[in-house]
Scaffold this motif. Structure first.
Motif, PDB file in Angstrom:
ATOM      1  N   ALA A 156      -8.414  -3.501  45.092  1.00  0.00           N
ATOM      2  CA  ALA A 156      -8.799  -2.295  43.341  1.00  0.00           C
ATOM      3  C   ALA A 156      -8.066  -3.005  42.418  1.00  0.00           C
ATOM      4  CB  ALA A 156      -7.578  -1.403  43.913  1.00  0.00           C
ATOM      5  N   GLY A 157      -7.695  -4.156  42.085  1.00  0.00           N
ATOM      6  CA  GLY A 157      -7.160  -4.747  41.241  1.00  0.00           C
ATOM      7  C   GLY A 157      -8.423  -6.021  40.460  1.00  0.00           C
ATOM      8  N   ARG A 163      -4.605   2.694  35.955  1.00  0.00           N
ATOM      9  CA  ARG A 163      -3.996   2.971  36.908  1.00  0.00           C
ATOM     10  C   ARG A 163      -4.891   3.110  37.829  1.00  0.00           C
ATOM     11  NH1 ARG A 163       0.583   5.702  37.644  1.00  0.00           N
ATOM     12  NH2 ARG A 163       1.308   4.074  36.539  1.00  0.00           N
ATOM     13  N   VAL A 164      -5.664   2.385  38.556  1.00  0.00           N
ATOM     14  CA  VAL A 164      -6.872   3.084  39.816  1.00  0.00           C
ATOM     15  C   VAL A 164      -6.494   3.500  41.176  1.00  0.00           C
ATOM     16  CG1 VAL A 164      -8.828   1.990  38.240  1.00  0.00           C
ATOM     17  CG2 VAL A 164      -7.147   0.887  40.484  1.00  0.00           C
ATOM     18  N   TYR A 179      -5.337  -0.854  30.281  1.00  0.00           N
ATOM     19  CA  TYR A 179      -5.585  -0.870  31.719  1.00  0.00           C
ATOM     20  C   TYR A 179      -5.119   0.194  32.515  1.00  0.00           C
ATOM     21  CZ  TYR A 179      -6.399  -5.592  30.472  1.00  0.00           C
ATOM     22  OH  TYR A 179      -7.187  -6.657  29.427  1.00  0.00           O
ATOM     23  N   ALA A 199      -3.126  -7.491  34.990  1.00  0.00           N
ATOM     24  CA  ALA A 199      -3.541  -6.859  35.309  1.00  0.00           C
ATOM     25  C   ALA A 199      -4.673  -6.545  36.660  1.00  0.00           C
ATOM     26  CB  ALA A 199      -4.572  -5.896  34.012  1.00  0.00           C
ATOM     27  N   VAL A 200      -4.335  -7.849  36.324  1.00  0.00           N
ATOM     28  CA  VAL A 200      -5.885  -7.640  37.873  1.00  0.00           C
ATOM     29  C   VAL A 200      -4.662  -7.485  39.290  1.00  0.00           C
ATOM     30  CG1 VAL A 200      -6.697  -9.267  39.268  1.00  0.00           C
ATOM     31  CG2 VAL A 200      -7.022  -9.211  37.444  1.00  0.00           C
ATOM     32  N   LYS A 219     -11.265  -4.611  41.145  1.00  0.00           N
ATOM     33  CA  LYS A 219     -12.415  -3.955  40.941  1.00  0.00           C
ATOM     34  C   LYS A 219     -12.060  -3.013  39.641  1.00  0.00           C
ATOM     35  CE  LYS A 219     -13.777  -1.701  45.107  1.00  0.00           C
ATOM     36  NZ  LYS A 219     -13.312  -1.070  46.448  1.00  0.00           N
ATOM     37  N   ARG A 220     -11.117  -2.899  39.155  1.00  0.00           N
ATOM     38  CA  ARG A 220     -10.229  -2.399  38.009  1.00  0.00           C
ATOM     39  C   ARG A 220     -10.960  -3.513  36.448  1.00  0.00           C
ATOM     40  NH1 ARG A 220      -4.088  -1.198  35.853  1.00  0.00           N
ATOM     41  NH2 ARG A 220      -4.063  -2.593  36.065  1.00  0.00           N
ATOM     42  N   THR A 275      -2.120  -5.866  39.202  1.00  0.00           N
ATOM     43  CA  THR A 275      -1.685  -4.624  39.138  1.00  0.00           C
ATOM     44  C   THR A 275      -1.977  -3.769  39.203  1.00  0.00           C
ATOM     45  OG1 THR A 275      -1.125  -4.981  36.619  1.00  0.00           O
ATOM     46  CG2 THR A 275       1.229  -5.458  38.328  1.00  0.00           C
ATOM     47  N   PRO A 276      -2.856  -2.506  40.523  1.00  0.00           N
ATOM     48  CA  PRO A 276      -3.953  -2.012  39.648  1.00  0.00           C
ATOM     49  C   PRO A 276      -3.056  -0.545  39.795  1.00  0.00           C
ATOM     50  CG  PRO A 276      -3.618  -3.063  41.987  1.00  0.00           C
ATOM     51  CD  PRO A 276      -3.503  -3.723  41.126  1.00  0.00           C
ATOM     52  N   TYR A 277      -1.597  -0.551  40.315  1.00  0.00           N
ATOM     53  CA  TYR A 277      -1.535   0.538  40.954  1.00  0.00           C
ATOM     54  C   TYR A 277      -0.767   0.651  39.195  1.00  0.00           C
ATOM     55  CZ  TYR A 277       1.829  -3.148  41.510  1.00  0.00           C
ATOM     56  OH  TYR A 277       2.138  -4.776  41.624  1.00  0.00           O
TER      57      TYR A 277
END
Lengths: 434, 534
Positions: free
Chosen positions: B329-330, B223-224, B221, B201-202, B332-333, B204-206
């Motif tokens: 982004a990852g 999507r961001v 998780y 998930a780190v 951060k998520r 693959t923030p998409y």
């Protein structure tokens, strides 16, 4: 409790000054200005030896203690805290000791830092800290702690043909039995009623004081006998000063023949570094060092041996003081062997602080001590009030002999010798250092 | 031969099918015990799901479900659903039922190299539970959804179709759902699996990732970011990376009329001139038919190519780095850090293989405290998290030996994470486990430069923060005395005689705030927190 009118007046005056000074601090704050306390600096570098007055005085340097300076903020708070405690004591007609003040002001301040963590801090930890703050308040207000009715432990003692009034009691200091009158912490509140004495003898050692007292020395020679029991406190110094100033009595100081004894004499005469703001009031410029001097132990010939070495530092003038040995030693060669004590490294160091490294380096013959002093004290300049021909003569013998002597040794030779020969001869012949 | 066979012991040789081979040697693929097998199965299907989506420009929606499949035995049903490109129905039996059938023979960066893993997982499931694999799939341009229930015939290496069917799509769905049952050990595998999904998930923030565990937990998780990493392109191999085996495959597989043509069409960076000089060095006539080349001649050619100095660096088009934006982004998520920065280095190469190093650093926030030796490390190779063998990885060596963290104002242990991603058409893994990367000089140097670049930005941030904290500390050291000072002044001056305690305090706060530049209410908070003891 009946409060004497003297006390009342002192209280009123101190309260006024406190209010006046701190009203200015509050005014600055309300005007949005930086909160500061401006006071004379109490440090060695701001201690001046006044050659004319022969006094150690506080110099002109001022420090600004600001709340906004991280290094000063705590002291700023402590000064205000102490002022408020003193204020309350004055208002409530109390006589706190410096230790009382320490306890009254000691408490915790709890606070949270930016991250919310709880901290605890003591207003002060040791009495040393609160004592320093009291001295700061004295110089800040220009009021001495005695005038604020702050007491300290009594240390000095006095006997003699002197009648005083203390509080509402009249006390005859010639009727103290084997005991003595303890010099109170507020000697300014003492009133001299009657006196029958010709001089004052101040003895460093309490034990020697007691021996002379029992021997009847003060009766026989019309003396006021005082002991400071080591380093003199403020009350004893002020009391001696008043005897000199108000009763015009000559003051003779008798100490050990070692650097600590010499310094005690200089504290009586010109003041101390930590309390230089009080010298004008506490010092006795007329005080004379009666002994035990190095020449009393070794004779003046011993000093004459050092003459050329000293002339190389101080010039030919020094020869006039030293060149003609007149005085013989009070001790025989055998007595000397029995009584003198080898000087310790600490004694030598202290002597160098008084007279300066150059003298020590010229006169010390022991190579080990010479090397040690070189490592520790190279470049030390000495106090100007000790760099006089008489003291140079004294201390030069100390360096060349590396020996010291306690007053008790003179008493061991015989109390009679000390009381009836040594002291009277010294006074009669004017054999002292001024 | 005759003499030989007479002397040889009478042993019977027989060919085994690849399916049988992997069945027997399943440890190689990571299926050594029930715990490891469950973890490995999840990995294989998740990686396939991601390859089917992000490599094709689709924002992934991935759902992973692990559920207990038998009341008495430790059977687990693993279902992974994606919204990827799906499979054409006619290849499904082959894709899931024959070992070595895969679309992944081309040279480009993918997560799994040969698509082997999924089939070993299916084999393992079949072997331990006897239950078949179920596949539901559809492609974007198809009108129907297809359903298969399959088994692998181990001896023949063939799929056996147990059930199949299809129905009309009534919404625009495409993707694949794979569902299989295997013997596993959830209690021993769960930490690894959760770690694996978190670390996936780190990077693959998409992607939307939903994970449901047998314990009834649901991890989601969300999507961001809508940006996908650049998809990898297929490229020809670079001459530096060639070996005899590859040469033989090219010779046997292609239909080239001359050797020269073979060289020009099979490799990147070889044109007419280069081809001619290579053949001259190897002493081979350019017009020969490739089929006529002996192995010895091929070896000469390989050596000529390896020693040739004037090739251009390998193209990095086959690589798919995450990109700085995705890494940031990852991190951060997952960690909501106070500082996050990332860098994607320029492509570089080792032994003819292009590679790109990417590094991200997150500091503070929910970042867990590191050890006191080096920062917490998140390692990735071709977007796959590496969980085992951290001690022998090249990135570990760099963060431990090449970087002195105090130089960057990081006092270990600290809340710091260093993410290192290496993408390459050939990642130099150590050993068969593929869990750590070998210490290759070029790669080590790139990792070091990348970490230094990001760490420098961290230092700028930390030094600024330190100054700010210093300032705040200073305020506290002043403000804490305000109440005592106010109290003392009001005692001396008498409250009510024109000196109000509140006013004094207010003014002191104002003065401290003004002189230090810290806001009034922060000073106030400190003053209000003060309690004066007795």
């Amino acid at each position: 409790m009946a409060i004497s009118s003297v006390d009342k007046y002192a209280r009123q005056k101190s309260l006024e000054i406190l209010r006046e000074k701190f009203a200015l601090v509050a005014k600055r704050i309300l005007e949005g200005k930086k909160p500061v306390l401006v006071m004379p600096k109490r440090v060695l570098s701001n201690t001046i030896y006044d050659m004319n007055k022969k006094l150690l005085l506080l110099g002109p340097e001022m420090k600004r203690r600001s709340l906004l300076d991280v290094n000063e903020a705590r002291k700023f708070m402590q000064t205000l805290l102490m002022a408020s405690i003193i204020y309350e004591a004055l208002v409530n007609d109390e006589y706190p000791t410096i230790r009382d003040l320490y306890y009254r002001g000691k408490h915790t301040i709890s606070y949270r830092d930016i991250s919310g963590k709880l901290h605890h801090e003591n207003t002060w930890d040791e009495q040393r800290e609160s004592d320093a703050v009291i001295r700061d308040i004295e110089v800040f207000l220009g009021v001495l702690r005695e005038e604020m009715l702050i007491l300290s432990k009594e240390k000095g003692k006095v006997v003699g043909n002197l009648i005083i009034k203390s509080g509402d009691d009249v006390i005859d200091l010639s009727r103290m039995g084997h005991g003595a009158y303890a010099i109170e912490p507020t000697p300014d509140l003492i009133e001299f009623k009657d006196i029958d004495a010709e001089f004052v003898l101040v003895v460093e050692k309490d034990a020697v004081f007691q021996q002379l007292h029992r021997y009847g020395f003060w009766k026989k020679y019309k003396a006021i006998l005082i002991t400071s029991a080591g380093q003199p406190d403020r009350a004893t110094r002020r009391f001696v000063r008043r005897l000199s100033e108000e009763l015009k009595l000559p003051i003779y100081i008798l100490t050990d023949a070692d650097p600590y004894g010499w310094y005690i004499y200089s504290v009586f005469k010109i003041g101390s570094i930590t309390l230089s703001y009080e010298s004008e009031r506490l010092a006795t410029p007329n005080a004379k060092f009666i002994g035990v001097s190095m020449t009393d132990i070794f004779g003046e010939e011993e000093a004459a041996k050092n003459i050329n070495k000293l002339a190389s530092i101080f010039g030919k003038e020094i020869k006039e003081v030293i060149s003609k040995p007149k005085k013989k030693a009070y001790l025989s060669e055998k007595e000397r062997r029995n009584y003198i004590i080898k000087a310790k490294k600490k004694d030598v160091e202290r002597a160098v602080e008084l007279i300066g490294y150059d003298v020590a380096d010229k006169l010390i013959r022991n190579p080990e001590i010479k090397k040690y002093i070189r490592q520790k004290k190279l470049g030390v300049s000495g106090y100007p009030w000790f760099r006089t021909p008489e003291w140079i003569k004294e201390i030069s013998i100390f360096f060349s002999k590396l020996a010291k002597l306690e007053i008790e040794a003179m008493a061991s030779k015989g109390l009679k010798f000390l009381a009836d020969t040594y002291i009277p001869t010294k006074i009669e012949t004017g054999d002292w250092i001024d | 031969m005759g003499v030989m066979s007479a002397a040889a012991p009478a042993e019977r040789y027989r060919a085994i099918s690849p399916a049988e081979f992997f069945y027997k040697y399943r440890e190689i693929a990571g299926f050594s015990n029930p715990a490891r097998a469950l973890y490995q199965a999840v990995r294989e299907f998740v990686e396939n799901a991601l390859d089917a989506t992000d490599s094709h420009g689709i924002l992934p929606n991935i759902k992973i479900i692990i559920e207990k499949a038998d009341e008495n035995r430790e059977f687990y049903r693993v279902t992974v659903e994606d919204n990827g490109i799906g499979l054409p129905p006619h290849v499904v039996p082959e894709a899931f039922g024959r070992v070595l059938f895969s679309s992944k023979y081309i040279l480009r960066q993918t997560r799994g190299m040969f698509g082997l893993g999924a089939k070993v997982a299916i084999l393992y499931g079949q072997m331990t539970t006897g239950r078949p694999v179920e596949v539901i799939t559809s492609q974007p341009n198809l009108r129907r959804i297809y359903y298969f229930k399959l088994r692998i015939d181990i001896n023949k290496n063939e799929p056996i179709i147990i059930e199949r069917g299809s129905w009309r799509k009534n919404r625009d769905w495409h993707g694949t759902i794979v569902s299989m049952t295997l013997e596993g050990d959830w209690s021993r595998a769960k930490q690894r699996i959760k770690d694996y999904i978190l670390r996936t998930a780190v990077v693959t923030p998409y992607a939307n990732i939903v994970f449901m565990t047998p314990d009834g937990e649901i991890y989601y998780y969300e999507r961001v970011i809508d940006k996908l990493p650049r998809p990898p392109k297929e490229v020809k191999p670079h001459p530096y990376g060639v070996d005899l085996e590859l040469m033989k495959r090219i010779r046997d597989g292609g239909s080239f009329s001359t050797v020269k043509e073979m060289l020009m069409k099979s490799f990147q960076g070889i044109g007419k001139v280069t081809a001619s000089s290579l053949l001259e060095i190897a002493g081979i006539s350019p017009d020969l038919s490739p089929k006529s080349l002996s192995d010895r001649q091929l070896l000469e050619l390989v050596n000529a190519m390896k020693n040739y100095k004037r090739f251009r660096a390998p193209t990095s088009e086959a690589l798919s780095p995450l990109g700085e934006e995705v890494i940031k982004a990852g991190l951060k998520r997952i960690y909501e850090p106070e500082f996050v920065e990332a860098v994607t280095r320029k492509p570089s190469a080792y032994q003819g293989h292009p590679f790109i190093v990417e590094v991200g650093i997150a500091f503070g926030g929910k970042v867990p405290l590191s050890s006191d030796k080096y920062p917490t490390l998140l390692r990735y190779a071709n977007k796959i998290p590496l969980l085992y063998d951290e001690g022998s990885d090249v990135s570990t060596a760099v963060v431990k030996e090449d970087i002195s963290w105090d130089q960057y104002l990081v006092k270990l242990p600290a809340p710091i994470i260093v993410l290192v991603h290496i993408c390459s058409t050939k990642v130099p893994f150590k050993g068969v486990g593929k869990e750590s990367i070998a210490d290759v000089k070029e790669i080590r140097n790139e990792i070091k430069l990348a970490i230094q670049e990001v760490a420098r930005r961290l230092r700028v941030y930390l030094s600024k923060k330190l100054k700010e904290e210093e300032k705040k500390k200073r305020v506290v050291s002043l403000a804490k005395y305000v109440p005592e000072i106010v109290r003392a002044l009001t005692i001396i001056l008498g409250d009510g005689q024109g000196v109000k305690a509140e006013l004094l305090e207010e003014k002191l706060v104002e003065i401290v705030s003004l002189r230090t530049g810290i806001p009034k209410d922060e000073v106030h908070n400190v003053v209000k927190s003060v309690e004066i003891g007795v």
